[in-house]
Design a protein around this motif. Structure first.
Motif, PDB file in Angstrom:
ATOM      1  N   ASP A 194       0.646  -1.278   0.000  1.00  0.00           N
ATOM      2  CA  ASP A 194       0.075   0.186   0.072  1.00  0.00           C
ATOM      3  C   ASP A 194       0.826   1.330   0.059  1.00  0.00           C
ATOM      4  OD1 ASP A 194       1.205  -0.249   2.578  1.00  0.00           O
ATOM      5  OD2 ASP A 194      -0.913   0.067   3.659  1.00  0.00           O
ATOM      6  N   GLU A 195       2.104   1.174  -0.081  1.00  0.00           N
ATOM      7  CA  GLU A 195       3.019   2.372   0.027  1.00  0.00           C
ATOM      8  C   GLU A 195       4.268   1.889  -0.639  1.00  0.00           C
ATOM      9  OE1 GLU A 195       2.541   4.998   3.916  1.00  0.00           O
ATOM     10  OE2 GLU A 195       3.198   2.748   4.336  1.00  0.00           O
ATOM     11  N   VAL A 196       5.286   3.032  -1.198  1.00  0.00           N
ATOM     12  CA  VAL A 196       6.409   2.739  -1.720  1.00  0.00           C
ATOM     13  C   VAL A 196       7.455   2.751  -0.727  1.00  0.00           C
ATOM     14  CG1 VAL A 196       8.190   3.632  -3.230  1.00  0.00           C
ATOM     15  CG2 VAL A 196       5.975   3.373  -4.187  1.00  0.00           C
ATOM     16  N   VAL A 197       8.491   1.845  -0.694  1.00  0.00           N
ATOM     17  CA  VAL A 197       9.676   1.794   0.394  1.00  0.00           C
ATOM     18  C   VAL A 197      10.745   2.342  -0.230  1.00  0.00           C
ATOM     19  CG1 VAL A 197      11.086   0.410   1.805  1.00  0.00           C
ATOM     20  CG2 VAL A 197       8.414   0.004   1.582  1.00  0.00           C
ATOM     21  N   LEU A 198      11.337   3.271   0.156  1.00  0.00           N
ATOM     22  CA  LEU A 198      12.636   4.176  -0.225  1.00  0.00           C
ATOM     23  C   LEU A 198      13.650   3.791   0.728  1.00  0.00           C
ATOM     24  CD1 LEU A 198      14.437   5.924  -1.976  1.00  0.00           C
ATOM     25  CD2 LEU A 198      13.384   7.875  -0.759  1.00  0.00           C
ATOM     26  N   ARG A 199      14.711   3.256   0.255  1.00  0.00           N
ATOM     27  CA  ARG A 199      15.944   3.238   1.289  1.00  0.00           C
ATOM     28  C   ARG A 199      17.096   3.922   0.489  1.00  0.00           C
ATOM     29  NH1 ARG A 199      13.644  -1.958   0.808  1.00  0.00           N
ATOM     30  NH2 ARG A 199      12.716  -2.619   2.695  1.00  0.00           N
ATOM     31  N   ALA A 200      17.815   4.742   1.135  1.00  0.00           N
ATOM     32  CA  ALA A 200      18.961   5.614   0.612  1.00  0.00           C
ATOM     33  C   ALA A 200      20.027   5.716   1.593  1.00  0.00           C
ATOM     34  CB  ALA A 200      18.407   6.958   0.350  1.00  0.00           C
ATOM     35  N   ALA A 201      21.271   6.028   1.284  1.00  0.00           N
ATOM     36  CA  ALA A 201      22.475   6.332   1.919  1.00  0.00           C
ATOM     37  C   ALA A 201      22.637   7.744   1.916  1.00  0.00           C
ATOM     38  CB  ALA A 201      23.532   5.758   1.679  1.00  0.00           C
ATOM     39  N   ALA A 202      23.328   8.186   3.013  1.00  0.00           N
ATOM     40  CA  ALA A 202      23.705   9.779   2.770  1.00  0.00           C
ATOM     41  C   ALA A 202      24.306  10.153   1.455  1.00  0.00           C
ATOM     42  CB  ALA A 202      24.617  10.249   3.846  1.00  0.00           C
ATOM     43  N   GLU A 203      25.268   9.388   1.084  1.00  0.00           N
ATOM     44  CA  GLU A 203      25.939   9.664  -0.224  1.00  0.00           C
ATOM     45  C   GLU A 203      24.980   9.673  -1.510  1.00  0.00           C
ATOM     46  OE1 GLU A 203      27.277   5.253   0.627  1.00  0.00           O
ATOM     47  OE2 GLU A 203      26.878   7.194   1.787  1.00  0.00           O
ATOM     48  N   ASP A 204      23.893   9.302  -1.448  1.00  0.00           N
ATOM     49  CA  ASP A 204      22.759   9.105  -2.596  1.00  0.00           C
ATOM     50  C   ASP A 204      22.370  10.704  -3.049  1.00  0.00           C
ATOM     51  OD1 ASP A 204      22.790   6.437  -3.099  1.00  0.00           O
ATOM     52  OD2 ASP A 204      21.179   6.029  -1.717  1.00  0.00           O
ATOM     53  N   GLY A 205      22.499  11.477  -1.831  1.00  0.00           N
ATOM     54  CA  GLY A 205      22.012  12.860  -2.086  1.00  0.00           C
ATOM     55  C   GLY A 205      20.591  13.067  -2.043  1.00  0.00           C
ATOM     56  N   LEU A 206      19.959  12.193  -1.639  1.00  0.00           N
ATOM     57  CA  LEU A 206      18.319  12.698  -1.670  1.00  0.00           C
ATOM     58  C   LEU A 206      18.008  13.426  -0.655  1.00  0.00           C
ATOM     59  CD1 LEU A 206      17.072   9.061  -2.649  1.00  0.00           C
ATOM     60  CD2 LEU A 206      16.904  10.854  -4.015  1.00  0.00           C
ATOM     61  N   THR A 207      16.729  14.484  -0.834  1.00  0.00           N
ATOM     62  CA  THR A 207      16.234  15.340   0.218  1.00  0.00           C
ATOM     63  C   THR A 207      14.944  14.719   0.507  1.00  0.00           C
ATOM     64  OG1 THR A 207      15.629  16.653  -1.157  1.00  0.00           O
ATOM     65  CG2 THR A 207      17.805  17.180   0.012  1.00  0.00           C
ATOM     66  N   LEU A 208      14.225  14.529   1.757  1.00  0.00           N
ATOM     67  CA  LEU A 208      13.235  14.515   2.025  1.00  0.00           C
ATOM     68  C   LEU A 208      12.213  15.236   2.649  1.00  0.00           C
ATOM     69  CD1 LEU A 208      10.798  11.965   2.297  1.00  0.00           C
ATOM     70  CD2 LEU A 208      11.662  11.536   4.358  1.00  0.00           C
ATOM     71  N   ASP A 209      11.435  15.880   2.364  1.00  0.00           N
ATOM     72  CA  ASP A 209      10.626  17.088   2.812  1.00  0.00           C
ATOM     73  C   ASP A 209      11.584  18.289   2.909  1.00  0.00           C
ATOM     74  OD1 ASP A 209       8.331  15.592   3.073  1.00  0.00           O
ATOM     75  OD2 ASP A 209       8.782  14.912   5.212  1.00  0.00           O
ATOM     76  N   GLY A 210      12.691  18.535   2.113  1.00  0.00           N
ATOM     77  CA  GLY A 210      13.428  19.516   2.188  1.00  0.00           C
ATOM     78  C   GLY A 210      14.912  19.286   3.020  1.00  0.00           C
ATOM     79  N   ARG A 211      14.917  18.030   3.659  1.00  0.00           N
ATOM     80  CA  ARG A 211      16.154  17.790   4.466  1.00  0.00           C
ATOM     81  C   ARG A 211      16.840  16.583   3.811  1.00  0.00           C
ATOM     82  NH1 ARG A 211      13.595  18.451  10.695  1.00  0.00           N
ATOM     83  NH2 ARG A 211      13.021  20.791  10.394  1.00  0.00           N
ATOM     84  N   PRO A 212      18.224  16.541   4.249  1.00  0.00           N
ATOM     85  CA  PRO A 212      18.781  15.377   3.624  1.00  0.00           C
ATOM     86  C   PRO A 212      18.300  14.174   4.305  1.00  0.00           C
ATOM     87  CG  PRO A 212      20.478  17.239   4.301  1.00  0.00           C
ATOM     88  CD  PRO A 212      19.087  17.777   4.726  1.00  0.00           C
ATOM     89  N   PHE A 213      18.472  13.026   3.431  1.00  0.00           N
ATOM     90  CA  PHE A 213      17.699  11.773   3.735  1.00  0.00           C
ATOM     91  C   PHE A 213      18.612  10.644   3.794  1.00  0.00           C
ATOM     92  CE2 PHE A 213      15.424   8.054   2.632  1.00  0.00           C
ATOM     93  CZ  PHE A 213      15.060   7.715   3.627  1.00  0.00           C
ATOM     94  N   ARG A 214      18.673   9.908   4.646  1.00  0.00           N
ATOM     95  CA  ARG A 214      19.332   8.499   4.731  1.00  0.00           C
ATOM     96  C   ARG A 214      18.386   7.717   5.502  1.00  0.00           C
ATOM     97  NH1 ARG A 214      24.684   8.848   8.464  1.00  0.00           N
ATOM     98  NH2 ARG A 214      23.895   9.256  10.468  1.00  0.00           N
ATOM     99  N   GLY A 215      18.315   6.378   5.271  1.00  0.00           N
ATOM    100  CA  GLY A 215      17.621   5.465   6.053  1.00  0.00           C
ATOM    101  C   GLY A 215      16.275   4.801   5.178  1.00  0.00           C
ATOM    102  N   GLU A 216      15.176   4.645   5.806  1.00  0.00           N
ATOM    103  CA  GLU A 216      14.154   4.007   5.081  1.00  0.00           C
ATOM    104  C   GLU A 216      12.905   4.787   5.195  1.00  0.00           C
ATOM    105  OE1 GLU A 216      13.625  -0.273   5.400  1.00  0.00           O
ATOM    106  OE2 GLU A 216      11.483   0.143   6.007  1.00  0.00           O
ATOM    107  N   VAL A 217      12.155   5.072   4.386  1.00  0.00           N
ATOM    108  CA  VAL A 217      10.664   5.810   4.512  1.00  0.00           C
ATOM    109  C   VAL A 217       9.650   5.192   3.646  1.00  0.00           C
ATOM    110  CG1 VAL A 217      11.377   7.630   2.864  1.00  0.00           C
ATOM    111  CG2 VAL A 217       9.758   7.864   4.595  1.00  0.00           C
ATOM    112  N   ARG A 218       8.808   5.244   4.133  1.00  0.00           N
ATOM    113  CA  ARG A 218       7.372   4.645   3.363  1.00  0.00           C
ATOM    114  C   ARG A 218       6.800   5.704   2.737  1.00  0.00           C
ATOM    115  NH1 ARG A 218       6.855  -0.763   4.360  1.00  0.00           N
ATOM    116  NH2 ARG A 218       4.423  -1.008   3.469  1.00  0.00           N
TER     117      ARG A 218
END
Length: 266
Positions: A57-81
């Motif tokens: 019922d959701e998408v699972v995103l896993r990322a490391a700090a070096e991936d350079g992704l942001t979540l809600d405007g902040r640097p993201f690492r770890g797992e989020v649904r």
């Protein structure tokens, strides 16, 4: 009382706003990919950092700090649904200036990549549209179906998907009656995917028509001056539905948005 001149001025403002919306940094021209998660079982999407997998019922995103992704405007690492975004403006995940938009169609998850630096953005010269003509704004009448039906139609990406149809829209052009099958939107407005005698010969191969919500007796104004190009005109990665059976008009609708401005002619 409004006049044809007032209507022409309103149409000009509508057209200018359409051009601004389409050419916005994360507008339709920015779409560089629609990646269906089912096509990438390892979760690695083309040119997109992190691992994106179908979590039911959701998408699972896993990322490391070096991936350079942001979540809600902040640097993201770890797992989020993540649930489905309503569009690029509301997307939670970004990679630099790019917006990564989570979407779902018929139970399948995908991630869209909106890049303000896309080739389509750089090539855009405008939308070719026919100036307002009062003759293309005609009275119509909507008749709802007893029960909404769903038909399978080909989409621009080559896959067939369901298109919900809620009734028929009848109107006359030059004394000849025509009918289009329409979708009823949540706000009661009507939407039709249609082709006509200009499709592929002066206009895009199909276009979109929208009307306000009909009156209680079904009466509604059908204004072909505000016919729009489908999103897949601006980027190849949209999944626009083709017209359902019966939605090809025999008349030449020489009105509304017709094509993108040809860069070679500018």
């Amino acid at each position: 009382m409004s006049t044809d001149l007032d209507a022409a001025d309103a149409w000009k403002r509508w057209h200018e706003e359409r051009v601004r919306t389409v050419s916005a940094p994360h507008g339709p021209l920015a779409l560089t990919g629609t990646h269906w998660l089912g096509d990438y079982p390892d979760g690695q999407l083309p040119a997109i950092a992190g691992r994106w997998t179908d979590g039911g019922d959701e998408v699972v995103l896993r990322a490391a700090a070096e991936d350079g992704l942001t979540l809600d405007g902040r640097p993201f690492r770890g797992e989020v649904r993540l649930g489905a975004d309503s569009g690029a403006a509301s997307s939670r995940v970004a990679l630099g200036e790019r917006r990564l938009v989570v979407m779902r169609r018929e139970g399948l998850w995908a991630v869209r990549d909106f890049d303000p630096g896309s080739p389509a953005h750089r090539a855009f010269q405008g939308i070719e549209a026919t100036p307002y003509d009062a003759a293309w704004s005609v009275p119509g009448r909507f008749t709802p179906y007893e029960k909404e039906s769903t038909v399978r139609v080909e989409n621009a990406d080559g896959r067939a998907r369901g298109l919900g149809l809620g009734g028929e829209l009848r109107f006359e052009i030059r004394g000849v009656e025509h009918t289009l099958q329409v979708t009823v939107e949540e706000d009661g407005s009507l939407w039709a995917v249609f082709a006509d005698a200009t499709s592929g010969r002066g206009s895009h191969r199909f276009r979109f028509l929208r009307t306000p919500a009909p009156a209680a007796d079904g009466r509604v104004t059908v204004d072909f001056n505000r016919v729009t190009l489908p999103p897949c005109t601006f980027a190849d990665h949209f999944i626009c539905p083709f017209p359902p059976p019966g939605n090809t008009l025999s008349v030449a609708v020489a009105a509304g948005e017709r094509n993108l401005v040809d860069r070679s002619s500018v």
